[in-house]
Design a protein around this motif. Structure first.
Motif, PDB file in Angstrom:
ATOM      1  N   SER A 249     -58.819  83.332 125.230  1.00 48.61           N
ATOM      2  CA  SER A 249     -57.619  83.743 124.509  1.00 48.61           C
ATOM      3  C   SER A 249     -57.839  85.051 123.770  1.00 48.61           C
ATOM      4  N   THR A 250     -56.752  85.619 123.275  1.00 52.21           N
ATOM      5  CA  THR A 250     -56.840  86.856 122.509  1.00 52.21           C
ATOM      6  C   THR A 250     -57.381  86.574 121.116  1.00 52.21           C
ATOM      7  N   ARG A 251     -57.758  87.630 120.414  1.00 47.20           N
ATOM      8  CA  ARG A 251     -58.447  87.488 119.131  1.00 47.20           C
ATOM      9  C   ARG A 251     -57.643  86.663 118.124  1.00 47.20           C
ATOM     10  N   ASP A 252     -56.332  86.899 118.055  1.00 43.68           N
ATOM     11  CA  ASP A 252     -55.519  86.205 117.048  1.00 43.68           C
ATOM     12  C   ASP A 252     -55.373  84.713 117.339  1.00 43.68           C
ATOM     13  N   LYS A 253     -55.695  84.298 118.573  1.00 36.79           N
ATOM     14  CA  LYS A 253     -55.581  82.887 118.935  1.00 36.79           C
ATOM     15  C   LYS A 253     -56.939  82.195 119.044  1.00 36.79           C
ATOM     16  N   ARG A 254     -58.009  82.918 118.718  1.00 35.05           N
ATOM     17  CA  ARG A 254     -59.346  82.331 118.764  1.00 35.05           C
ATOM     18  C   ARG A 254     -59.755  81.824 117.392  1.00 35.05           C
ATOM     19  N   PRO A 255     -60.535  80.731 117.328  1.00 39.67           N
ATOM     20  CA  PRO A 255     -61.056  80.267 116.045  1.00 39.67           C
ATOM     21  C   PRO A 255     -61.948  81.324 115.401  1.00 39.67           C
ATOM     22  N   ALA A 256     -62.021  81.292 114.087  1.00 42.86           N
ATOM     23  CA  ALA A 256     -62.817  82.279 113.344  1.00 42.86           C
ATOM     24  C   ALA A 256     -64.278  82.258 113.768  1.00 42.86           C
ATOM     25  N   LYS A 257     -64.805  81.082 114.114  1.00 45.63           N
ATOM     26  CA  LYS A 257     -66.218  80.984 114.488  1.00 45.63           C
ATOM     27  C   LYS A 257     -66.498  81.768 115.770  1.00 45.63           C
ATOM     28  N   ILE A 258     -65.538  81.746 116.726  1.00 45.21           N
ATOM     29  CA  ILE A 258     -65.729  82.472 117.983  1.00 45.21           C
ATOM     30  C   ILE A 258     -65.627  83.973 117.754  1.00 45.21           C
ATOM     31  N   ASN A 259     -64.639  84.387 116.955  1.00 44.63           N
ATOM     32  CA  ASN A 259     -64.519  85.810 116.641  1.00 44.63           C
ATOM     33  C   ASN A 259     -65.761  86.322 115.926  1.00 44.63           C
ATOM     34  N   ALA A 260     -66.269  85.537 114.987  1.00 43.96           N
ATOM     35  CA  ALA A 260     -67.454  85.950 114.240  1.00 43.96           C
ATOM     36  C   ALA A 260     -68.664  86.051 115.164  1.00 43.96           C
ATOM     37  N   PHE A 261     -68.809  85.097 116.087  1.00 41.59           N
ATOM     38  CA  PHE A 261     -69.948  85.113 117.001  1.00 41.59           C
ATOM     39  C   PHE A 261     -69.877  86.301 117.954  1.00 41.59           C
ATOM     40  N   VAL A 262     -68.703  86.548 118.546  1.00 44.59           N
ATOM     41  CA  VAL A 262     -68.548  87.667 119.469  1.00 44.59           C
ATOM     42  C   VAL A 262     -68.753  88.995 118.732  1.00 44.59           C
ATOM     43  N   ASP A 263     -68.222  89.094 117.528  1.00 42.92           N
ATOM     44  CA  ASP A 263     -68.422  90.314 116.733  1.00 42.92           C
ATOM     45  C   ASP A 263     -69.907  90.553 116.467  1.00 42.92           C
ATOM     46  N   TYR A 264     -70.645  89.481 116.232  1.00 44.32           N
ATOM     47  CA  TYR A 264     -72.077  89.600 115.971  1.00 44.32           C
ATOM     48  C   TYR A 264     -72.804  90.112 117.219  1.00 44.32           C
ATOM     49  N   LEU A 265     -72.431  89.583 118.383  1.00 45.60           N
ATOM     50  CA  LEU A 265     -73.031  90.060 119.626  1.00 45.60           C
ATOM     51  C   LEU A 265     -72.724  91.540 119.841  1.00 45.60           C
ATOM     52  N   LYS A 266     -71.460  91.920 119.640  1.00 48.35           N
ATOM     53  CA  LYS A 266     -71.064  93.318 119.832  1.00 48.35           C
ATOM     54  C   LYS A 266     -71.838  94.245 118.898  1.00 48.35           C
ATOM     55  N   GLN A 267     -71.969  93.817 117.660  1.00 52.22           N
ATOM     56  CA  GLN A 267     -72.642  94.652 116.668  1.00 52.22           C
ATOM     57  C   GLN A 267     -74.106  94.904 117.020  1.00 52.22           C
ATOM     58  N   HIS A 268     -74.772  93.894 117.584  1.00 51.42           N
ATOM     59  CA  HIS A 268     -76.207  94.004 117.829  1.00 51.42           C
ATOM     60  C   HIS A 268     -76.562  94.424 119.253  1.00 51.42           C
ATOM     61  N   LEU A 269     -75.578  94.428 120.143  1.00 56.85           N
ATOM     62  CA  LEU A 269     -75.848  94.857 121.515  1.00 56.85           C
ATOM     63  C   LEU A 269     -75.336  96.255 121.800  1.00 56.85           C
ATOM     64  N   SER A 270     -74.265  96.657 121.140  1.00 56.37           N
ATOM     65  CA  SER A 270     -73.708  97.983 121.397  1.00 56.37           C
ATOM     66  C   SER A 270     -72.839  98.421 120.250  1.00 56.37           C
ATOM     67  N   ASN A 271     -72.785  99.736 120.012  1.00 54.07           N
ATOM     68  CA  ASN A 271     -71.911 100.282 118.985  1.00 54.07           C
ATOM     69  C   ASN A 271     -70.619 100.835 119.550  1.00 54.07           C
ATOM     70  N   ASN A 272     -70.442 100.671 120.872  1.00 53.87           N
ATOM     71  CA  ASN A 272     -69.279 101.267 121.522  1.00 53.87           C
ATOM     72  C   ASN A 272     -68.382 100.224 122.169  1.00 53.87           C
ATOM     73  N   SER A 273     -68.507  98.953 121.772  1.00 54.40           N
ATOM     74  CA  SER A 273     -67.713  97.892 122.393  1.00 54.40           C
ATOM     75  C   SER A 273     -66.322  97.828 121.763  1.00 54.40           C
ATOM     76  N   THR A 274     -65.362  97.387 122.557  1.00 57.53           N
ATOM     77  CA  THR A 274     -64.008  97.220 122.060  1.00 57.53           C
ATOM     78  C   THR A 274     -63.485  95.861 122.464  1.00 57.53           C
ATOM     79  N   ASP A 275     -62.638  95.263 121.635  1.00 57.35           N
ATOM     80  CA  ASP A 275     -62.044  93.951 121.903  1.00 57.35           C
ATOM     81  C   ASP A 275     -60.622  94.159 122.392  1.00 57.35           C
TER      82      ASP A 275
END
Length: 302
Positions: free
Chosen positions: A276-302
């Protein structure tokens, strides 16, 4: 009236192969599972499950309850997540599926670190040679490398990733020259089977002309485990196609050299697949994906 507990029970049963498997999943006795199923069928006045000698299968009515019930549980989880956001608490279960190599080297440390930051989470990391999305027991996040086949899922870029054709200096020194893609047909080629891809068809595009050439190689050695293929290449047994993330160290210390550098392979970006899109995802999933993006790449977009 149907309760959320009824739905949770039936979803757990639907995602199991048998009543005994359901009992193990719920940590109860098999007779209690059978009794609860009978009570649910009596409440709804329909038969939900066909009971076989070794396995169970859903009736049409059971399949409706499973699919619609799963959607209801997701909505309840999203509601709970939005309420929990008010106190900044990230909690709950997160199921992650990832490729074996990338999952072991890059995802697993981040999973452990994320849990340390958010100790109320419970994370299951499932490593697979063919990571994909399943509707029967869907994960929360799938980490995928390569060309995306299911466009119905939301794709979040985690890390840019190129593919290279590589061989050891020793192999290249003693082998016939490689000037065109067709020359690969006269060489020892190493192949890893992953993602159900057509791994013996190598497609190379010339950087200047944009012309694409396809070569159907006949692998001399093949495996479903990435480190095995890489070790064979480093030890001079042939030419392999591998992802940038997996071979950076070997390229830097010249244990592996790029073959046909004037050509490129289709990109193999590393993405997170979610339903689902970000606004329909639970906060835990958004937080986890954001953490992966932050530590794997600085150029990722959602």
């Amino acid at each position: 009236m149907l309760t959320s507990q009824d739905i949770e029970f039936f979803v757990a049963l639907s995602q199991s192969k048998s009543l005994a498997a359901t009992a193990r999943k719920l940590n109860v006795t098999p007779p209690s599972v059978s009794q609860r199923l009978q009570a649910l069928e009596q409440k709804l006045k329909v038969k939900l499950v066909e009971r076989g000698s070794r396995a169970i299968s859903l009736t049409l009515e059971g399949n409706v309850l499973f699919e619609e019930g799963l959607a209801v549980l997701k909505q309840i989880e999203l509601l709970e997540s939005k309420v929990a956001e008010k106190n900044q608490a990230i909690s709950g279960k997160i199921r992650v599926v990832a490729p074996v190599g990338y999952g072991t080297e890059k995802v697993s440390p981040l999973v452990a670190e994320f849990h340390k930051i958010h100790p109320l989470t419970h994370i299951e990391l499932i490593l697979s040679d063919t990571p994909n999305w399943t509707q029967v027991d869907p994960p929360d996040v799938v980490i995928y490398i390569g060309q995306l086949k299911d466009s119905s899922l939301n794709r979040i870029l985690l890390e840019k990733n190129q593919r290279f054709l590589l061989a050891s200096p020793n192999y290249l020194k003693n082998a016939a020259p490689i000037n065109t893609p067709q020359d690969l047909l006269n060489h020892e080629c190493l192949v890893i089977r992953e993602n159900d891809d057509d791994v013996t068809l190598w497609k190379l595009t010339h950087k200047e002309t944009g012309e694409t050439t396809s070569v159907r190689i006949s692998p001399s050695l093949m495996s479903n485990v990435g480190p095995v293929i890489k070790n064979w290449a480093v030890n001079g047994y042939g030419i392999m196609q591998r992802s940038e993330w997996n071979v950076l160290n070997e390229m830097k210390d010249n244990r592996l050299q790029v073959v046909l550098p004037e050509y490129t392979f289709p990109s193999a970006d590393i993405v997170a697949l979610v339903s689902s899109t970000r606004d329909k995802r639970p906060a835990k999933i958004n937080a986890f994906v954001d953490y992966l993006k932050q530590h794997l790449s600085n150029n990722s977009t959602d």
